[in-house]
Structure formats: structure tokens, C-alpha cells
Design an enzyme around this catalytic site. Structure first.
Site, PDB file in Angstrom:
ATOM      1  N   ARG A  56      52.189  34.618  37.247  1.00  0.00           N
ATOM      2  CA  ARG A  56      52.867  34.847  38.530  1.00  0.00           C
ATOM      3  C   ARG A  56      53.909  33.765  38.754  1.00  0.00           C
ATOM      4  O   ARG A  56      55.023  34.015  39.210  1.00  0.00           O
ATOM      5  CB  ARG A  56      51.849  34.862  39.657  1.00  0.00           C
ATOM      6  CG  ARG A  56      51.203  36.212  39.902  1.00  0.00           C
ATOM      7  CD  ARG A  56      50.533  36.804  38.670  1.00  0.00           C
ATOM      8  NE  ARG A  56      49.922  38.084  38.937  1.00  0.00           N
ATOM      9  CZ  ARG A  56      48.649  38.231  39.325  1.00  0.00           C
ATOM     10  NH1 ARG A  56      47.846  37.194  39.428  1.00  0.00           N
ATOM     11  NH2 ARG A  56      48.185  39.428  39.565  1.00  0.00           N
ATOM     12  N   ASP A  95      50.543  39.058  32.874  1.00  0.00           N
ATOM     13  CA  ASP A  95      50.311  39.882  34.068  1.00  0.00           C
ATOM     14  C   ASP A  95      51.586  40.648  34.339  1.00  0.00           C
ATOM     15  O   ASP A  95      52.528  40.621  33.540  1.00  0.00           O
ATOM     16  CB  ASP A  95      49.886  39.003  35.263  1.00  0.00           C
ATOM     17  CG  ASP A  95      48.868  39.725  36.144  1.00  0.00           C
ATOM     18  OD1 ASP A  95      49.213  40.799  36.657  1.00  0.00           O
ATOM     19  OD2 ASP A  95      47.748  39.224  36.317  1.00  0.00           O
ATOM     20  N   HIS A 103      47.635  45.494  34.919  1.00  0.00           N
ATOM     21  CA  HIS A 103      48.376  44.220  35.012  1.00  0.00           C
ATOM     22  C   HIS A 103      49.318  44.022  33.821  1.00  0.00           C
ATOM     23  O   HIS A 103      49.499  42.904  33.353  1.00  0.00           O
ATOM     24  CB  HIS A 103      47.393  43.040  35.106  1.00  0.00           C
ATOM     25  CG  HIS A 103      46.661  42.983  36.425  1.00  0.00           C
ATOM     26  ND1 HIS A 103      47.200  42.363  37.535  1.00  0.00           N
ATOM     27  CD2 HIS A 103      45.454  43.452  36.799  1.00  0.00           C
ATOM     28  CE1 HIS A 103      46.329  42.469  38.543  1.00  0.00           C
ATOM     29  NE2 HIS A 103      45.270  43.126  38.129  1.00  0.00           N
ATOM     30  N   ASP A 132      40.645  44.154  34.648  1.00  0.00           N
ATOM     31  CA  ASP A 132      40.456  44.302  36.099  1.00  0.00           C
ATOM     32  C   ASP A 132      41.504  45.228  36.715  1.00  0.00           C
ATOM     33  O   ASP A 132      42.606  45.376  36.193  1.00  0.00           O
ATOM     34  CB  ASP A 132      40.537  42.916  36.781  1.00  0.00           C
ATOM     35  CG  ASP A 132      41.872  42.251  36.526  1.00  0.00           C
ATOM     36  OD1 ASP A 132      42.353  42.316  35.380  1.00  0.00           O
ATOM     37  OD2 ASP A 132      42.447  41.666  37.461  1.00  0.00           O
ATOM     38  N   GLU A 133      41.136  45.799  37.835  1.00  0.00           N
ATOM     39  CA  GLU A 133      42.070  46.470  38.756  1.00  0.00           C
ATOM     40  C   GLU A 133      43.011  47.452  38.057  1.00  0.00           C
ATOM     41  O   GLU A 133      44.201  47.485  38.336  1.00  0.00           O
ATOM     42  CB  GLU A 133      42.906  45.420  39.503  1.00  0.00           C
ATOM     43  CG  GLU A 133      42.065  44.506  40.371  1.00  0.00           C
ATOM     44  CD  GLU A 133      42.891  43.494  41.137  1.00  0.00           C
ATOM     45  OE1 GLU A 133      42.680  43.389  42.347  1.00  0.00           O
ATOM     46  OE2 GLU A 133      43.733  42.798  40.531  1.00  0.00           O
ATOM     47  N   TRP A 138      33.825  38.817  39.234  1.00  0.00           N
ATOM     48  CA  TRP A 138      34.756  38.310  40.261  1.00  0.00           C
ATOM     49  C   TRP A 138      34.637  39.046  41.575  1.00  0.00           C
ATOM     50  O   TRP A 138      34.908  38.494  42.625  1.00  0.00           O
ATOM     51  CB  TRP A 138      36.200  38.340  39.750  1.00  0.00           C
ATOM     52  CG  TRP A 138      36.841  39.703  39.683  1.00  0.00           C
ATOM     53  CD1 TRP A 138      36.707  40.626  38.690  1.00  0.00           C
ATOM     54  CD2 TRP A 138      37.711  40.300  40.660  1.00  0.00           C
ATOM     55  NE1 TRP A 138      37.437  41.753  38.977  1.00  0.00           N
ATOM     56  CE2 TRP A 138      38.075  41.583  40.191  1.00  0.00           C
ATOM     57  CE3 TRP A 138      38.228  39.864  41.883  1.00  0.00           C
ATOM     58  CZ2 TRP A 138      38.914  42.446  40.893  1.00  0.00           C
ATOM     59  CZ3 TRP A 138      39.070  40.724  42.589  1.00  0.00           C
ATOM     60  CH2 TRP A 138      39.398  41.989  42.084  1.00  0.00           C
ATOM     61  N   ASP A 165      42.637  30.467  45.194  1.00  0.00           N
ATOM     62  CA  ASP A 165      43.967  30.885  45.648  1.00  0.00           C
ATOM     63  C   ASP A 165      43.939  31.253  47.132  1.00  0.00           C
ATOM     64  O   ASP A 165      44.993  31.391  47.753  1.00  0.00           O
ATOM     65  CB  ASP A 165      44.488  32.077  44.835  1.00  0.00           C
ATOM     66  CG  ASP A 165      43.571  33.303  44.914  1.00  0.00           C
ATOM     67  OD1 ASP A 165      42.337  33.116  44.905  1.00  0.00           O
ATOM     68  OD2 ASP A 165      44.088  34.427  44.990  1.00  0.00           O
ATOM     69  N   GLU A 213      50.175  33.772  42.725  1.00  0.00           N
ATOM     70  CA  GLU A 213      51.220  34.555  43.390  1.00  0.00           C
ATOM     71  C   GLU A 213      51.976  33.687  44.399  1.00  0.00           C
ATOM     72  O   GLU A 213      53.201  33.664  44.437  1.00  0.00           O
ATOM     73  CB  GLU A 213      50.617  35.748  44.140  1.00  0.00           C
ATOM     74  CG  GLU A 213      50.192  36.903  43.276  1.00  0.00           C
ATOM     75  CD  GLU A 213      48.723  36.813  42.901  1.00  0.00           C
ATOM     76  OE1 GLU A 213      48.193  35.678  42.860  1.00  0.00           O
ATOM     77  OE2 GLU A 213      48.112  37.870  42.643  1.00  0.00           O
TER      78      GLU A 213
HETATM   79  C1  ACM Z   1      40.952  39.519  39.664  1.00  0.00           C
HETATM   80  O1  ACM Z   1      40.932  38.712  40.588  1.00  0.00           O
HETATM   81  N1  ACM Z   1      41.689  40.599  39.747  1.00  0.00           N
HETATM   82  C2  ACM Z   1      40.192  39.297  38.451  1.00  0.00           C
END
Ligand code: ACM
Length: 631
Positions: A170, A199, A273, A348-349, A415, A442, A488
Site C-alpha cells: 500500500r 497487493d 488482492h 483473504d478477501e 485474522w 493499523d 493503507e
Molecule cells: C486481512 O486483513 N485481509 C488479512
């Protein structure tokens, strides 16, 4: 006669022992016994090394001491000198637990016995914390008494995996900045750097067989403000923000970490990502089109009451064989660069709304008899696992890799709370705990009125409650844990430090110290002693724990009311509603306050012993109204 003198001395020592100051060590050691007296480093102090294996660690300490004290501090490799006084002796005892050490400080000498060079290195960090805070300085100008309190410490880590994750995608951080981050983490006995290298916002590692990853994927439009809300880049904005590590630089960082007994875990985040990779190789997407590295403009639209909708497909296509050839090229080169036994594949995500519309995915599901998109993702993870395994490495990924079933042998990094870790351990997988609600550094650590905006908060006192082994889970499967620094909203290393410290101190203690040694009230003064060390080291840290915790409510009588509390005991909160600066003679908060009807702003700041601590919160009454849910 001699024994009488000895007994008398012993009695004095024991009597004093209860009043002796206890050094502020973080993480707290397993056992510590304080004795009367101190060891003083002077111009004649020497280091003696009993085992050649410990030479490098001893030399490392010598260099540190030379720089700070200006003394010569020679390092003797001959055993004969060991019994002499004014020595710091390094010895090896392989019967100690992994990374364990014993440290004895007396008036005559210091003896540091390590289980291994790594154990001795962890012990050196403790030794340095016993010295005056000026040991942290680059250059010490005034003469100082370089003393250490006499004591005996016996210590070993609770967990073998004690990590910090740094997101360099980021925002990019230079090799020197990453080394500085490692320098700081080892002081608190962390032993793993999780390097989040790719990412949507940048690909940061040179892959020689795929040059466009860094030619194209490492660069974006540079923006400043609130990340995630930026205006979309225009054609005339230069794509010159970013950077990447050459393979030589990666080797340099890995060697630097290794010299400090830190492993480096590289993460290449896939299949989600992956926008930076798609900017370089758009053919790896299920959704034909051209792609650009994200510069912080929104990638999702929130839909009230529903999942947010993705504006762009940032995934690698599991139905495309080219993707597996790509992954093979990437992991082949990473496996050669990183000696650590694990490779992190992210996982993830993953945004699947584009997969749901893809004919290629439909074909894959029919061919492989996959019932749903969970199983498509599991198929992808399984293919990646085969690739990683063929390189002689083990796969680790975020807890979503459990969805649709996970191949054995893969480790899970939990996580989304602890549940992923609990589920994975029940299935027999090794797990690393990094739950966002305890260790996501963060997140804002204090009131949104003063912290740079992030979507959620995590206070230090909550981080201190992090317990990596949940009830009912086989502790042997919990390898340890880590704090994660997503960047970020972190534009420079000073702010990365601010977000990391002091919360990583709390994480360090959760991962190293015995569970029964954890004690918030005892941690706070030790941490404050380390704030002074951070000052000497010129490392930024957050004083947010001194910031008042404000709760605005609507009082029964209909007015606006404010309740305040603090994370730390013994502070008084002085406030004003008239716009003026509340000094220590202003009213101190003691009970819920009615906000004066026409007040425009509340100002409040914490004091201890009449000295201001932390920062003044300035909260518009309008904002208090909003928080109370009042129109
Ligand atoms: C994450 O925080 N998306 C691993």
C-alpha cells in the site's frame, strides 16, 4: 569468622532485596531475582566467549557497547579469562529451551548462558534493557555510569512464532527502513517478519521471469489524504509512486534479519488482492479488460443491508492454467530467495462476484465437479499448495483458505478473530493467531478526534489482553501469533513506528512471557520506561493511552451528556467547554457531565501529578451529538 561475615552480608542482601528496584523489562522474563549491587561497565571491561558459536552475538554486543560507551570492550575468545572479574561472559548450554537463556549479573561479572546463538541474542536484548536508556542513542556525548542491577534471570519464549507483519504494498518502504523496523522488533524478542509484498496497490518483489510485475505493477499514482476515498487517477497524473526490492536487496534484508535471528516470511497475496499483478499481466483475470494499479480510489461500493459490490475484478482466475504457470514462476523464485520453511499465499478477501459471472469458472466447476465458489477457491488453494510443496516449502494462508476444505499440511493465519484458528486447529492444522480485534496495529489506537482516520479502533489495553491459545484448542498446534501493520493510511516510516509502538510491546509480552506473568497494571510503568528509550532511539510511538475515552450519551432529561474514562489508572482529566485550554486548575472529571446547551467545543487533556500527558482532545459538540445519536 568468614562465614559470619558472609551470613551477615547475605542477610543484608536479602533484607534489601525486597526494596530493590526491579528493572523495566519487556517482555517480562519467566523468572527474575534481584540482588543488591550492580555491575558497572568501564574502560577495562572485556567480553569473554566460552563457545566459538557465540562469537558473533558477543561481537554484536561489543559493537553496541563500544558505540554507546566509547570504551574499547575487547572480545576474548580464550576460556582462561573467564574467571576474571569485570567480564561479560558468553556461554552455551544446549539443554536450555529453544531461544532460552540465563543471565546473571553480579558486582564482579555478567554471565549470559544461551541455549543457542539465538538464545544468547535474546539474552543480549535483556542485558541492553538493564543498561541506562542512553544505550539506545546513536551517539552518547556525556559521560555516564553504565551500570546494570545485580540479578538472576531465567527466560525462554512461550511461543516460537513471534511475528510482526509489514505491508509494503500500500505504501513502499525502503530497504533501510525495513532494516530499521527489524532493529526495533528484535529489541522486544520478535523473531519473524511477515513481509506483505503484493497487493492491489503494488507488487514489490523482483521476479526475473516476470519482469512486468515490477516494471508495471510496482508503480501507481501517488496520493495523500484519506486512503480509499481518493479521486480516481486521471491520465495526466504520473504513475511514479512506489518501488520494489531487487532480488539482491531481498537477499540483503533476509541476511540482515538472519543475523538477528529473525525469519522472513514472504507473502504473495492471491487469488484476491491481485490488481498490481493484473496491471502487468491482464490475461490472468477471468474478466477481460485492462487493469491499473490501485492508487487508493474506492474499489467497492457499499450497499446498505448487502455485501459491498466490487467495482473491479482484482482476482487471478482459478480456471486459467496460465495462472498456475505464473504462480509456479513466482514461487520458484521466492523459494530460492527466502530460506524460511513457509511461503504465504494470502488467500483473504477474494472477491468472487466476477467469478459468478465467468464462463471459464462455470467450465471449471463442471470439469472438476465443484459445487460452489467456496470449492472453486479451495481448488485454487489446492493447486497452489502443490506448487509450493514442490519447492520444498509449506503453505500458510489467511483463514479464508479453510473455506471449501483445506489440504492437509497447510497452516492457517487467523485474522477474522480467533475462530479461523480454532476451526483450523480442530482440523489438525497448525495455526498462527493474528486476530484483527486484538493485534491489528493499523487500527486507530485512540479517539478519532486525534488519530488519523481508519475504519475501526483498537486500544492498547485490548491488545494487552491478546491470548493466543483459546479454550479447548490443542496448544501444540498454536505456533504463536503476530501483529499486522497494514499501511493503507501509513505514508511514512515515522507513522509506521507510531502505529506499531507501544501496541507491539503488548503483543511481544503475549507471545514471549508466561501467561501468569501478564499484568496490565505492571505493564504500564514498564512501558513508560520504554517510552524514554524510544525517545533516545528517536523512534516515534503513540501516547494515545493517555487520551481520554469519551462516551457521549443522551441524558434522561434530554440533554447531551459526556462520560470519560482512561486506559491508565491515576490520571485526572481536566476539561473546558468554553474553548480555552484546560490547565491543571480546570475542573477535573469525576462524574458524567452535562454539556452546556450552547457550548461549541469540548477540550480535555490528561494530567498526572499536575503534568500534562498525551494530547489534548478537541471534540466539537456537534460531533458529540453525532456520537450520542442525537440529531
Ligand atoms: C486481512 O486483513 N485481509 C488479512
Amino acid at each position: 569468622m568468614r562465614s559470619i561475615v558472609f551470613l551477615a552480608l547475605w542477610a543484608c542482601t536479602a533484607a534489601f532485596a525486597s526494596e530493590l528496584s526491579v528493572p523495566a523489562l519487556i517482555p517480562a522474563p519467566v523468572e527474575m531475582q534481584r540482588y543488591a549491587g550492580e555491575f558497572r561497565i568501564n574502560a577495562a571491561t572485556r567480553i569473554a566467549v566460552q563457545s566459538a558459536e557465540l562469537s558473533e552475538v558477543a561481537e554484536d554486543l561489543a559493537q553496541h557497547l563500544r558505540r554507546a560507551t566509547g570504551f574499547r570492550i575487547p572480545v576474548d575468545k580464550s576460556r582462561l579469562k573467564v574467571a576474571s572479574s569485570n567480564r561479560i561472559v558468553f556461554a552455551l548450554d544446549t539443554r536450555l529451551a529453544a531461544e532460552g537463556y540465563r543471565l546473571n549479573v553480579s558486582r564482579q561479572r555478567v554471565v549470559l548462558v544461551g541455549a543457542s546463538p539465538a538464545g544468547a541474542f535474546r539474552g543480549v536484548q535483556t542485558l541492553l534493557q538493564l543498561l541506562p536508556k542512553e544505550i539506545e542513542r546513536e551517539v552518547v556525548t556525556k559521560p555516564l555510569a553504565w551500570t546494570m542491577p545485580a540479578l538472576a534471570i531465567s527466560d525462554q519464549p512461550r511461543f516460537g512464532w513471534r511475528g510482526l507483519m509489514l505491508d509494503v504494498s500500500r505504501h513502499f518502504f525502503t530497504v533501510d527502513e525495513v532494516k530499521g523496523f527489524i532493529d526495533q522488533m528484535v529489541k522486544y524478542k520478535f523473531n519473524l517478519l511477515h513481509w506483505h509484498l503484493t497487493d492491489d496497490q503494488g507488487w514489490r518483489v523482483e521476479i526475473k521471469s516476470l519482469p512486468r510485475l515490477t516494471e508495471v505493477g510496482a508503480w501507481r499514482v501517488g496520493k495523500t489524504g484519506t486512503f480509499g476515498r481518493f479521486s480516481p487517477p486521471t491520465a495526466d497524473e504520473p504513475r511514479d509512486y512506489g518501488g520494489f526490492y531487487t532480488q539482491d536487496q531481498v537477499r540483503e534484508v533476509v541476511a540482515y534479519a538472519k543475523a538477528r535471528y529473525v525469519d522472513v516470511l514472504p507473502e504473495v497475496d492471491m487469488p484476491g488482492h491481485s490488481l498490481a499483478a493484473l496491471a502487468a499481466y491482464p490475461e490472468l483475470s477471468c474478466t477481460p479488460g485492462s487493469y491499473a494499479v490501485n492508487a487508493g480510489e474506492p474499489m467497492f461500493v457499499r450497499q446498505p443491508g448487502e455485501h459491498s459490490r466490487a467495482l473491479v475484478d482484482n482476482t487471478l482466475c482459478p480456471a486459467n492454467e496460465k495462472v498456475y504457470a505464473f504462480a509456479d514462476q513466482v514461487f520458484t523464485e521466492l523459494a530460492q530467495l527466502f530460506p524460511f520453511e513457509y511461503l504465504h499465499m494470502g488467500g483473504d478477501e477474494t472477491v468472487r462476484s466476477f467469478w459468478a459471472k465467468s464462463e471459464a469458472i462455470q467450465g471449471l466447476m463442471e470439469r472438476e465437479k465443484l459445487k460452489n465458489l467456496d470449492e472453486v477457491q479451495a481448488y485454487f488453494v489446492g493447486r497452489i499448495q502443490k506448487i509450493i510443496s514442490a519447492k520444498g516449502k509449506k503453505l500458510i494462508g489467511w483463514d479464508e483458505i479453510l473455506q471449501g476444505g483445506l489440504v492437509p499440511d497447510a497452516a492457517v493465519m487467523s485474522w477474522r478473530g480467533m475462530q479461523g484458528g480454532i476451526d483450523a486447529a480442530r482440523l489438525g492444522h497448525e495455526v498462527v493467531m493474528s486476530p484483527s480485534d486484538f493485534v491489528y496495529v493499523d487500527l486507530m489506537q485512540g479517539d478519532a478526534a486525534i488519530e488519523p482516520p481508519v475504519y475501526s479502533s483498537l486500544r492498547l489495553s485490548k491488545t494487552y489482553q491478546f491470548e493466543p491459545v483459546p479454550e479447548g484448542v490443542d496448544a501444540r498446534l498454536v505456533k504463536g501469533g503476530q501483529a499486522n501493520l497494514w499501511t493503507e493510511q501509513i505514508y511514512n516510516m515515522r507513522h509506521a513506528q507510531y502505529m506499531t509502538w507501544p501496541r507491539a510491546l503488548a503483543v511481544a509480552e503475549a507471545l514471549w512471557s508466561p501467561k501468569d506473568k501478564r499484568d496490565w497494571a505492571g505493564f504500564v510503568p514498564r512501558m513508560e520506561a520504554h517510552f524514554k528509550r524510544f525517545d533516545e532511539a528517536r523512534v516515534k510511538y503513540a501516547p494515545s493511552l493517555y487520551d481520554p475515552i469519551i462516551k457521549a450519551t443522551e441524558a434522561a432529561a434530554g440533554g447531551l451528556q459526556v462520560e470519560m474514562s482512561t486506559e491508565v489508572a491515576g490520571l485526572s482529566l481536566h476539561y473546558s467547554f468554553d474553548g480555552s485550554f484546560p490547565d491543571e486548575f480546570y475542573p477535573a472529571y469525576s462524574a458524567p457531565l452535562a454539556v452546556p446547551k450552547d457550548a461549541a467545543v469540548m477540550k480535555v487533556i490528561a494530567y498526572r501529578d499536575d503534568k500534562p500527558l498525551g494530547r489534548m482532545l478537541v471534540v466539537p459538540v456537534e460531533e458529540l451529538r453525532k456520537r450520542a445519536g442525537k440529531p
